[in-house]
Every structure is written in C-alpha cells, then in structure tokens.
Design a protein around this motif. Structure first.
Motif, PDB file in Angstrom:
ATOM      1  N   LEU A 194       0.865  -1.198   0.143  1.00  0.00           N
ATOM      2  CA  LEU A 194      -0.004  -0.086  -0.064  1.00  0.00           C
ATOM      3  C   LEU A 194       1.045   1.246  -0.097  1.00  0.00           C
ATOM      4  N   VAL A 195       2.014   1.119   0.769  1.00  0.00           N
ATOM      5  CA  VAL A 195       2.907   2.227   0.858  1.00  0.00           C
ATOM      6  C   VAL A 195       3.362   2.651  -0.460  1.00  0.00           C
ATOM      7  N   ALA A 196       4.069   1.549  -1.289  1.00  0.00           N
ATOM      8  CA  ALA A 196       4.638   1.488  -2.536  1.00  0.00           C
ATOM      9  C   ALA A 196       3.607   2.589  -3.378  1.00  0.00           C
ATOM     10  N   GLY A 197       2.331   1.976  -3.330  1.00  0.00           N
ATOM     11  CA  GLY A 197       1.176   2.505  -4.318  1.00  0.00           C
ATOM     12  C   GLY A 197       1.040   4.212  -3.952  1.00  0.00           C
ATOM     13  N   MET A 198       1.455   4.448  -2.702  1.00  0.00           N
ATOM     14  CA  MET A 198       1.343   5.848  -2.443  1.00  0.00           C
ATOM     15  C   MET A 198       2.648   6.485  -2.838  1.00  0.00           C
ATOM     16  N   GLY A 199       3.733   5.769  -3.005  1.00  0.00           N
ATOM     17  CA  GLY A 199       4.813   6.424  -3.777  1.00  0.00           C
ATOM     18  C   GLY A 199       4.529   6.681  -5.203  1.00  0.00           C
ATOM     19  N   ASP A 200       3.807   5.533  -5.914  1.00  0.00           N
ATOM     20  CA  ASP A 200       3.617   5.874  -7.112  1.00  0.00           C
ATOM     21  C   ASP A 200       2.647   6.972  -7.525  1.00  0.00           C
ATOM     22  N   ALA A 201       1.524   7.084  -6.635  1.00  0.00           N
ATOM     23  CA  ALA A 201       0.567   8.354  -6.575  1.00  0.00           C
ATOM     24  C   ALA A 201       1.201   9.651  -6.317  1.00  0.00           C
ATOM     25  N   CYS A 227      -5.655  13.637  -5.794  1.00  0.00           N
ATOM     26  CA  CYS A 227      -4.830  12.410  -5.348  1.00  0.00           C
ATOM     27  C   CYS A 227      -3.788  12.564  -4.354  1.00  0.00           C
ATOM     28  N   TYR A 228      -2.901  13.857  -4.752  1.00  0.00           N
ATOM     29  CA  TYR A 228      -1.981  14.194  -3.859  1.00  0.00           C
ATOM     30  C   TYR A 228      -2.496  14.516  -2.251  1.00  0.00           C
ATOM     31  N   GLN A 229      -3.562  15.285  -2.396  1.00  0.00           N
ATOM     32  CA  GLN A 229      -4.213  15.921  -1.319  1.00  0.00           C
ATOM     33  C   GLN A 229      -4.815  14.721  -0.277  1.00  0.00           C
ATOM     34  N   LEU A 230      -5.243  13.708  -0.874  1.00  0.00           N
ATOM     35  CA  LEU A 230      -5.772  12.360  -0.136  1.00  0.00           C
ATOM     36  C   LEU A 230      -4.593  11.704   0.708  1.00  0.00           C
ATOM     37  N   LEU A 231      -3.441  11.652  -0.370  1.00  0.00           N
ATOM     38  CA  LEU A 231      -2.209  10.894   0.361  1.00  0.00           C
ATOM     39  C   LEU A 231      -1.738  11.806   1.610  1.00  0.00           C
ATOM     40  N   ILE A 232      -1.857  13.181   1.418  1.00  0.00           N
ATOM     41  CA  ILE A 232      -1.245  13.826   2.807  1.00  0.00           C
ATOM     42  C   ILE A 232      -2.114  13.973   3.793  1.00  0.00           C
ATOM     43  N   ASP A 233      -3.370  13.783   3.509  1.00  0.00           N
ATOM     44  CA  ASP A 233      -4.342  13.859   4.494  1.00  0.00           C
ATOM     45  C   ASP A 233      -4.598  12.461   5.231  1.00  0.00           C
ATOM     46  N   TYR A 234      -4.512  11.364   4.504  1.00  0.00           N
ATOM     47  CA  TYR A 234      -5.043  10.124   5.060  1.00  0.00           C
ATOM     48  C   TYR A 234      -3.920   9.033   4.996  1.00  0.00           C
ATOM     49  N   GLY A 235      -2.806   9.358   4.227  1.00  0.00           N
ATOM     50  CA  GLY A 235      -1.896   8.222   3.925  1.00  0.00           C
ATOM     51  C   GLY A 235      -1.589   7.582   5.081  1.00  0.00           C
ATOM     52  N   TYR A 236      -1.019   8.422   6.210  1.00  0.00           N
ATOM     53  CA  TYR A 236      -0.590   7.828   7.433  1.00  0.00           C
ATOM     54  C   TYR A 236      -1.416   7.013   8.304  1.00  0.00           C
ATOM     55  N   ARG A 237      -2.762   7.582   8.216  1.00  0.00           N
ATOM     56  CA  ARG A 237      -3.602   6.780   8.993  1.00  0.00           C
ATOM     57  C   ARG A 237      -4.174   5.478   8.278  1.00  0.00           C
ATOM     58  N   CYS A 243       6.803  10.990   3.253  1.00  0.00           N
ATOM     59  CA  CYS A 243       7.394   9.940   2.784  1.00  0.00           C
ATOM     60  C   CYS A 243       8.015   9.390   4.175  1.00  0.00           C
ATOM     61  N   VAL A 244       8.505  10.010   4.901  1.00  0.00           N
ATOM     62  CA  VAL A 244       9.140   9.419   6.122  1.00  0.00           C
ATOM     63  C   VAL A 244       8.069   8.696   7.214  1.00  0.00           C
ATOM     64  N   SER A 245       6.845   9.505   7.234  1.00  0.00           N
ATOM     65  CA  SER A 245       5.770   9.148   8.115  1.00  0.00           C
ATOM     66  C   SER A 245       5.086   7.743   7.600  1.00  0.00           C
ATOM     67  N   VAL A 246       5.131   7.446   6.123  1.00  0.00           N
ATOM     68  CA  VAL A 246       4.535   6.179   5.932  1.00  0.00           C
ATOM     69  C   VAL A 246       5.456   5.012   5.410  1.00  0.00           C
ATOM     70  N   GLY A 247       7.075   5.723   5.530  1.00  0.00           N
ATOM     71  CA  GLY A 247       7.992   4.635   5.218  1.00  0.00           C
ATOM     72  C   GLY A 247       8.272   4.467   3.664  1.00  0.00           C
ATOM     73  N   LEU A 248       8.192   5.926   2.801  1.00  0.00           N
ATOM     74  CA  LEU A 248       8.847   5.558   1.537  1.00  0.00           C
ATOM     75  C   LEU A 248      10.216   6.163   1.598  1.00  0.00           C
ATOM     76  N   PRO A 249      10.876   5.917   0.559  1.00  0.00           N
ATOM     77  CA  PRO A 249      12.410   6.122   0.611  1.00  0.00           C
ATOM     78  C   PRO A 249      12.749   7.514   0.232  1.00  0.00           C
ATOM     79  N   VAL A 250      13.728   8.365   0.815  1.00  0.00           N
ATOM     80  CA  VAL A 250      13.885   9.564   0.491  1.00  0.00           C
ATOM     81  C   VAL A 250      15.498   9.744   0.125  1.00  0.00           C
ATOM     82  N   THR A 251      16.303   8.654   0.088  1.00  0.00           N
ATOM     83  CA  THR A 251      17.760   8.491  -0.095  1.00  0.00           C
ATOM     84  C   THR A 251      17.713   7.092  -1.179  1.00  0.00           C
ATOM     85  N   LEU A 252      19.004   7.222  -1.851  1.00  0.00           N
ATOM     86  CA  LEU A 252      19.517   5.970  -2.545  1.00  0.00           C
ATOM     87  C   LEU A 252      19.840   4.823  -1.715  1.00  0.00           C
TER      88      LEU A 252
END
Length: 366
Positions: free
Chosen positions: A166-173, A207-217, A301-310
């Motif tokens: 699900l988190v990877a999907g948020m990265g794509d979105a 799409c972006y707003q929904l991720l920011i508002d509800y992604g972590y929950r 990204c950090v809150s949901v566990g998406l990578p921010v570094t190589l």
C-alpha cells in the motif's frame, strides 16, 4: 491549440467484499473467462471468483501468471486463451499480472477485467502495459487503444496485503500531481496524445491531497489488516486517481528516473512505487520547488515509510559511474523526462539525483 483528451476505465467498482460481485459485473462482457492470476492472488480469490462466475453462467479457466510481464509470457497466455475460446480476460493480482492480462486481451481483441489484490501501483486503470525482458529489465511501453472495461477493487483483500505494498502505491501516486503539473506547464502531450483537461489536473491534485491527509492513518489501519474509510480514500488515490492523473495528465521526470534506476541491479528488490517516490524528489529538485513543498513531501514519505535516499532503495555505494548510468538511462530517447518545462540533460539529472539524496539524508538526520 492542442485538443484536450481524457481517458478512463469503462467502469470502476471499489469496496469491501466487491470480489463476490465479479460475475454480475462481468456477465455483460463475455461468457468464457480466462482468469490470469499470480500465485498469491489466485488462492486468495479463487473460491469467490469461481462461485460468482458460476452463479452468473460464465465458464472459466484459471491460469497462473509466470511472474514477468514479458512478450514470451503474453504469447503463452494468449495461446491458452485461444485454445479455450475465451471471450473475456480477467487479471487478478499485482501490477505485472494486470499489465499482462491487459496485453493478452489486446492481442486477442477481447474485453478485459482488472482485479488488483494490492494497491501498489496505478497500473489497474491504465491503457498501458509495461513490458519487461524475462530477466526483469524495462523494455518498452505497450500503449493500448482503450482502458480496461472494468476495474474491480476489493478493499477487504487490499487491506490484508502487506502494508509495504500500500505504501509503495502511495509512492507511485505521489508523483501524479507533480508530473501532471510539469506536463501542463510544458504544454506536453498526455498518454492519449492530447493536452490535459482541467478535470485531469484537478484529479491529480486531489490524488496528492488524499495521500497527505489520509496516507499515514491508512497505513496504520492496514498494519492491523482492516479497511477503514482512510484506507478506502488511499486505495482510490493509489488506483483510480493516480491512474487517471498519470494518463490524462502525463508523465515527466519522476517515472523516467525510476526507469533509470532499474539499470542498477541493487534496486531490483524494491517496488516500483518506492523508486518513483525517490524519482519525485529528484524531479522536485530539478524544478527548484519551494522548501515548504519539499518539506511536506519529505515529511509524508518518512511518516509512511517511503524512501527519500538512494541508500533506502538499495544503492549503498553511490559512485559517479552508477549515478551517471541512471542519469543517462533516465534521458533515453523517447523518455517522459522530456515533458519537463525546460531542457533536460543527463548532467542536470545527475546533479538532481545527488542533491535529492543529500537532502533526504539530511532530513533523516534531523
């Protein structure tokens, strides 16, 4: 002025228990279904799919997907479909399974039903199959003449999949709005070859707003295996809005950088959306986005566990040669990176990758 074009699936059905209605939704499309599913998705769904198809008078054959969306696999499944005289294709599983089902339906000139069991990419709704070599290296985009006839998402199944998907999907979105925005500024063509409609840009932004508002929950709910309203919103963002946004808005640097990253073998164990999330940061650096925007994306990204570094996508030894290779491949002929609203060179991308990595590392160290 370029004509504005927007494309979308024929029908989109989402909700807990939706899989039990598949026969009802499919019966107007065909009478014999070739059901292609991966080895995780088939056991999860076979019983419900079988019962629903039988109850609606639809014959079927289940066939396990081989694991890679390659021309060899597409041709193998097409031969099976022809043998059983299938008149509708159903794809059940993750992005590569679904892309394969779409390609099989295209080459057989049949309707296609897409049933994602994970919300890890925006593949389900798109008129696109990403073709790889049998070894898993990106080969080409197969642009399809139409979107799937039906996309059916059972959020009960999606919520029980590993949370990382699900988190990877948020990265794509996450890339959807930034890429659509860049394309609009550049007056670049979208996937069907037109200009973006205001609707497409609004959906990309939503799409972006929904991720920011509800992604972590949503992430927390899926860690418990439950489908809450937060999960419903994020699944819709990952699947429908991201799909509509990227196709009718357009792709730009984030996905091109993802394709470049596939040149490094150490990134192959990471999901598409995880690499796209890092590609989004690279694009933001190329665009010189504001500190506020960058901070919001890094924090998300950090809150949901998406990578921010190589380092977080497996590149533990960052050498100029490796990054040069990624930059060159990101700028391959025909890549979506040329939809950016300014001239792009491998040097520009090389610099942005290293800068994004440094900013990500500094953010994690705070």
């Amino acid at each position: 002025m370029a004509q504005k074009i927007m494309i979308s699936p024929g029908r989109y059905v989402q909700g807990e228990g939706a899989i039990r209605q598949i026969g009802e939704q499919v019966k107007s499309l065909g009478k014999f279904a070739l059901v292609i599913g991966d080895k995780i998705a088939l056991p999860l769904t076979r019983e419900d799919v079988q019962k629903s198809l039988q109850d609606n008078g639809i014959n079927f054959k289940f066939e396990e997907f081989g694991g890679e969306c390659s021309m060899q696999e597409i041709n193998r499944l097409k031969a099976i479909g022809e043998e059983v005289k299938a008149d509708v294709i159903i794809g059940i599983g993750g992005g590569k399974t679904l892309d394969t089902a779409k390609a099989v339906a295209y080459y057989m000139n049949l309707p296609v039903v897409i049933v994602p069991t994970i919300a890890s990419t925006d593949a389900p709704c798109s008129a696109l199959s990403v073709i790889y070599t049998p070894e898993g290296i990106f080969e080409s985009y197969l642009i399809l003449p139409a979107n799937p006839n039906l996309v059916l998402v059972d959020t009960g199944i999606v919520a029980k999949a590993p949370v990382r998907l699900l988190v990877a999907g948020m990265g794509d979105a996450l890339a959807t709005w930034f890429e659509a925005d860049a394309c609009a500024k550049a007056a670049a063509k979208n996937m069907p070859g037109g200009a973006a409609t205001q609707s497409a840009l609004a959906l990309a932004r939503l799409c972006y707003q929904l991720l920011i508002d509800y992604g972590y929950r949503a992430k927390l709910a899926v860690e418990k295996g439950v489908a809450t309203e937060d999960v419903e919103k994020v699944v819709e963002a990952n699947t429908l809005l991201s799909g509509l946004g990227f196709e009718s808005g357009g792709l730009a640097a984030a996905h091109a950088v993802h394709n470049g990253l596939t040149a490094l073998e150490e990134t192959h164990h990471y999901f598409h959306g995880e690499k796209v999330a890092f590609g989004t940061l690279v694009q933001m650096i190329m665009e010189n986005r504001s500190n506020e925007e960058l901070h919001e994306v890094l924090e998300f990204c950090v809150s949901v566990g998406l990578p921010v570094t190589l380092r977080q996508i497996g590149v533990t030894e960052v050498t100029p040669e490796k990054i040069r290779k990624v930059a060159e491949m990101s700028c391959a002929e025909g890549e979506t990176i040329y939809n950016m609203p300014f001239p792009v060179t491998p040097d520009l991308v090389y610099n942005a990758i290293l800068a994004a990595d440094a900013i990500g590392e500094a953010f994690l160290a705070e």
